[in-house]
Design a protein around this motif. Structure first.
Motif, mmCIF file in Angstrom:
data_model
loop_
_atom_site.group_PDB
_atom_site.id
_atom_site.type_symbol
_atom_site.label_atom_id
_atom_site.label_comp_id
_atom_site.label_asym_id
_atom_site.label_seq_id
_atom_site.Cartn_x
_atom_site.Cartn_y
_atom_site.Cartn_z
ATOM 1 N N GLY A 1 45.579 32.591 11.374
ATOM 2 C CA GLY A 1 45.416 32.187 9.984
ATOM 3 C C GLY A 1 46.600 32.670 9.176
ATOM 4 O O GLY A 1 47.675 32.948 9.721
ATOM 5 N N PRO A 2 46.422 32.833 7.863
ATOM 6 C CA PRO A 2 47.539 33.234 7.002
ATOM 7 C C PRO A 2 48.180 34.567 7.403
ATOM 8 O O PRO A 2 49.385 34.742 7.273
ATOM 9 N N GLU A 3 47.392 35.512 7.910
ATOM 10 C CA GLU A 3 47.919 36.821 8.302
ATOM 11 C C GLU A 3 48.508 36.822 9.707
ATOM 12 O O GLU A 3 49.324 37.678 10.037
ATOM 13 N N HIS A 4 48.051 35.895 10.529
ATOM 14 C CA HIS A 4 48.475 35.826 11.934
ATOM 15 C C HIS A 4 48.805 34.367 12.252
ATOM 16 O O HIS A 4 47.961 33.612 12.729
ATOM 17 N N ARG A 5 50.032 34.011 11.976
ATOM 18 C CA ARG A 5 50.471 32.623 12.046
ATOM 19 C C ARG A 5 50.897 32.225 13.456
ATOM 20 O O ARG A 5 51.297 33.057 14.258
ATOM 21 N N LEU A 6 50.828 30.931 13.702
ATOM 22 C CA LEU A 6 51.422 30.344 14.898
ATOM 23 C C LEU A 6 52.799 29.825 14.523
ATOM 24 O O LEU A 6 53.003 29.342 13.401
ATOM 25 N N ARG A 7 53.738 29.922 15.443
ATOM 26 C CA ARG A 7 55.041 29.290 15.254
ATOM 27 C C ARG A 7 55.420 28.624 16.568
ATOM 28 O O ARG A 7 55.000 29.056 17.651
ATOM 29 N N TYR B 1 54.178 30.744 19.749
ATOM 30 C CA TYR B 1 54.012 32.175 19.527
ATOM 31 C C TYR B 1 52.928 32.418 18.479
ATOM 32 O O TYR B 1 52.747 31.624 17.561
ATOM 33 N N LEU B 2 52.243 33.555 18.602
ATOM 34 C CA LEU B 2 51.226 33.993 17.649
ATOM 35 C C LEU B 2 51.626 35.353 17.113
ATOM 36 O O LEU B 2 51.934 36.269 17.888
ATOM 37 N N HIS B 3 51.604 35.506 15.790
ATOM 38 C CA HIS B 3 51.904 36.800 15.175
ATOM 39 C C HIS B 3 50.734 37.748 15.432
ATOM 40 O O HIS B 3 49.589 37.432 15.130
ATOM 41 N N VAL B 4 51.027 38.916 15.995
ATOM 42 C CA VAL B 4 49.986 39.892 16.329
ATOM 43 C C VAL B 4 49.887 40.961 15.243
ATOM 44 O O VAL B 4 48.827 41.173 14.658
ATOM 45 N N ARG B 5 50.984 41.639 14.973
ATOM 46 C CA ARG B 5 51.019 42.659 13.912
ATOM 47 C C ARG B 5 52.468 43.035 13.656
ATOM 48 O O ARG B 5 53.319 42.881 14.523
ATOM 49 N N MET C 1 53.638 15.180 10.452
ATOM 50 C CA MET C 1 53.833 16.301 11.365
ATOM 51 C C MET C 1 52.617 16.422 12.267
ATOM 52 O O MET C 1 51.490 16.194 11.837
ATOM 53 N N PHE C 2 52.864 16.804 13.518
ATOM 54 C CA PHE C 2 51.788 17.082 14.455
ATOM 55 C C PHE C 2 51.635 18.594 14.528
ATOM 56 O O PHE C 2 52.624 19.326 14.621
ATOM 57 N N GLY C 3 50.398 19.063 14.472
ATOM 58 C CA GLY C 3 50.163 20.500 14.522
ATOM 59 C C GLY C 3 48.694 20.798 14.723
ATOM 60 O O GLY C 3 47.903 19.918 15.059
ATOM 61 N N VAL C 4 48.338 22.040 14.475
ATOM 62 C CA VAL C 4 46.969 22.496 14.689
ATOM 63 C C VAL C 4 46.535 23.319 13.479
ATOM 64 O O VAL C 4 47.353 24.016 12.863
ATOM 65 N N ALA C 5 45.236 23.239 13.151
ATOM 66 C CA ALA C 5 44.702 23.956 11.993
ATOM 67 C C ALA C 5 43.816 25.111 12.450
ATOM 68 O O ALA C 5 43.127 25.022 13.466
ATOM 69 N N SER C 6 43.863 26.202 11.665
ATOM 70 C CA SER C 6 42.994 27.356 11.873
ATOM 71 C C SER C 6 42.867 28.100 10.554
ATOM 72 O O SER C 6 43.868 28.303 9.863
ATOM 73 N N SER C 7 41.659 28.485 10.203
ATOM 74 C CA SER C 7 41.401 29.258 8.977
ATOM 75 C C SER C 7 41.973 28.585 7.733
ATOM 76 O O SER C 7 42.511 29.243 6.854
ATOM 77 N N GLY C 8 41.901 27.262 7.685
ATOM 78 C CA GLY C 8 42.392 26.534 6.518
ATOM 79 C C GLY C 8 43.892 26.373 6.451
ATOM 80 O O GLY C 8 44.412 25.811 5.499
ATOM 81 N N GLU C 9 44.621 26.857 7.441
ATOM 82 C CA GLU C 9 46.085 26.723 7.497
ATOM 83 C C GLU C 9 46.450 25.677 8.541
ATOM 84 O O GLU C 9 45.774 25.535 9.560
ATOM 85 N N PHE C 10 47.537 24.958 8.292
ATOM 86 C CA PHE C 10 48.049 23.981 9.250
ATOM 87 C C PHE C 10 49.372 24.508 9.792
ATOM 88 O O PHE C 10 50.271 24.854 9.030
ATOM 89 N N PHE C 11 49.470 24.563 11.100
ATOM 90 C CA PHE C 11 50.670 25.068 11.769
ATOM 91 C C PHE C 11 51.349 23.900 12.469
ATOM 92 O O PHE C 11 50.874 23.420 13.500
#
Length: 117
Positions: free
Chosen positions: A42-48, A61-65, A94-104
């Protein structure tokens, strides 16, 4: 006790498991790392998604901390692609994936044929 340095080739963690959790705000993608940390995307742990010049594909990649990231395994990346959707961002499909109201966003939708090869 001896001290030694550790060299990391890419990132220090792997995202090895994915759970899809339905919420009132949509779905939540929850990842487990190779050290058993659970991370809610989500906003705190984004996908890139980084271009991979050698193959023409993408590296997820996924942001861990802090400044630490986990590389998403190939199997989970395919799961993310299956969950993917197209959305317009700044006038571009854009093609992507959504989680916690965020689109990556992964890539421009027009480039999907090139990436899937």
């Amino acid at each position: 006790m001896e001290k030694c340095g550790i060299t990391v080739d890419d990132v220090p963690f792997l995202a090895v498991e994915l759970r899809i959790v339905p919420t009132t705000a949509g779905r939540l993608l929850r990842f487990r790392t190779n050290v058993d940390d659970w991370v809610d995307c989500g906003p705190e742990h984004r996908l890139r998604f980084e271009p991979e010049p050698e193959t023409g594909g993408l590296k997820p990649y996924l942001h861990v901390r802090r400044d630490l990231w986990a590389k998403v395994t190939r199997a989970l990346f395919f799961d993310l692609v299956d969950l993917g959707e197209e959305r317009a961002i700044d006038g571009t499909a854009m093609f992507g994936v959504a989680s916690s109201g965020e689109f990556f966003a992964m890539a421009p939708a027009a480039a999907l044929g090139d990436i899937s090869r």
